[in-house]
Design an enzyme around this catalytic site. Structure first.
Site, PDB file in Angstrom:
ATOM      1  N   VAL A 169       0.906  -1.145   0.000  1.00 30.95           N
ATOM      2  CA  VAL A 169       0.000   0.000   0.000  1.00 30.95           C
ATOM      3  C   VAL A 169       0.948   1.199   0.000  1.00 30.95           C
ATOM      4  O   VAL A 169       1.478   1.586   1.033  1.00 30.95           O
ATOM      5  CB  VAL A 169      -0.946   0.008   1.219  1.00 30.95           C
ATOM      6  CG1 VAL A 169      -1.796   1.265   1.215  1.00 30.95           C
ATOM      7  CG2 VAL A 169      -1.827  -1.242   1.223  1.00 30.95           C
ATOM      8  N   PRO A 170       1.212   1.760  -1.195  1.00 32.05           N
ATOM      9  CA  PRO A 170       2.353   2.662  -1.392  1.00 32.05           C
ATOM     10  C   PRO A 170       2.158   4.102  -0.911  1.00 32.05           C
ATOM     11  O   PRO A 170       2.122   5.046  -1.708  1.00 32.05           O
ATOM     12  CB  PRO A 170       2.578   2.592  -2.896  1.00 32.05           C
ATOM     13  CG  PRO A 170       1.217   2.336  -3.460  1.00 32.05           C
ATOM     14  CD  PRO A 170       0.535   1.444  -2.456  1.00 32.05           C
ATOM     15  N   CYS A 171       2.091   4.275   0.389  1.00 30.94           N
ATOM     16  CA  CYS A 171       1.998   5.625   0.958  1.00 30.94           C
ATOM     17  C   CYS A 171       3.215   6.472   0.609  1.00 30.94           C
ATOM     18  O   CYS A 171       3.139   7.700   0.650  1.00 30.94           O
ATOM     19  CB  CYS A 171       1.845   5.541   2.474  1.00 30.94           C
ATOM     20  SG  CYS A 171       0.256   4.873   2.982  1.00 30.94           S
ATOM     21  N   HIS A 172       4.299   5.809   0.258  1.00 35.40           N
ATOM     22  CA  HIS A 172       5.506   6.561  -0.100  1.00 35.40           C
ATOM     23  C   HIS A 172       5.314   7.374  -1.377  1.00 35.40           C
ATOM     24  O   HIS A 172       6.095   8.275  -1.647  1.00 35.40           O
ATOM     25  CB  HIS A 172       6.710   5.616  -0.236  1.00 35.40           C
ATOM     26  CG  HIS A 172       6.596   4.621  -1.332  1.00 35.40           C
ATOM     27  ND1 HIS A 172       5.909   3.426  -1.180  1.00 35.40           N
ATOM     28  CD2 HIS A 172       7.062   4.630  -2.596  1.00 35.40           C
ATOM     29  CE1 HIS A 172       5.981   2.747  -2.312  1.00 35.40           C
ATOM     30  NE2 HIS A 172       6.674   3.459  -3.188  1.00 35.40           N
TER      31      HIS A 172
END
Length: 170
Positions: A138-141
């Site tokens: 889950v690419p919050c970056h």
């Protein structure tokens, strides 16, 4: 989210960006957490699922750990295993929108908020990112400040910067 008496199997390993701990439930991967060492990773996992039974089990969580290490080391890839996403409706909507951002691209918190079918602020997007327990899958970056600057990341801004750079190079 009630995890009291729920059982999670976990495994700990090392990726390019540090120690990873991966926890699985009967529904899929419930956590991918990054830390500086195994002790901190286990403390973070306990905090993520208070009251749960956590069992170190490389047999049951090993394939998930291997997939997580591969993803952290090459974040432009896709995570091949089912995720057990646990959050409120707003968090789940943000996490789904994050998963739609292509590798190598970023969005501002405000721009991501505008893509959702609900009224949500940039700050609420940030809060959903902070609540995310599944690093990189889950690419919050991929979410940045409106000016493109890098800020806030549950696992450290230095890791966020490296992930963004690794995706941009790929």
């Amino acid at each position: 989210m009630n995890t009291a008496s729920e059982t999670f199997h976990y495994a700990i390993g090392t990726a390019r960006l540090g120690t990873l701990i991966v926890a699985t439930s009967t529904a899929g991967v419930a956590a991918i957490l990054m830390a500086d060492d195994a002790d901190r990773a286990l403390r973070d996992l306990r905090a993520a699922f208070p009251g749960s039974v956590l069992i170190a089990d490389a047999e049951k969580a090993g394939s998930a750990l291997a997939a997580a290490i591969a993803l952290v080391d090459a974040p432009q890839g896709a995570f091949p295993l089912p995720l057990d996403l646990r959050g409120n409706g707003q968090e789940l909507a943000v996490w789904q929108a994050l998963r739609a951002i292509p590798p190598g691209e970023t969005r501002s918190y405000g721009a991501l908020a505008k893509t959702l079918d609900m009224q949500i602020t940039a700050q609420e997007v940030g809060a959903a990112c902070a609540a995310n327990r599944i690093a990189v899958a889950v690419p919050c970056h991929r979410v940045v400040k409106a000016d493109g600057g890098i800020s806030g990341y549950r696992w450290g801004v230095h890791r966020k910067r490296k992930l963004i750079n690794m995706e941009a190079v790929a």
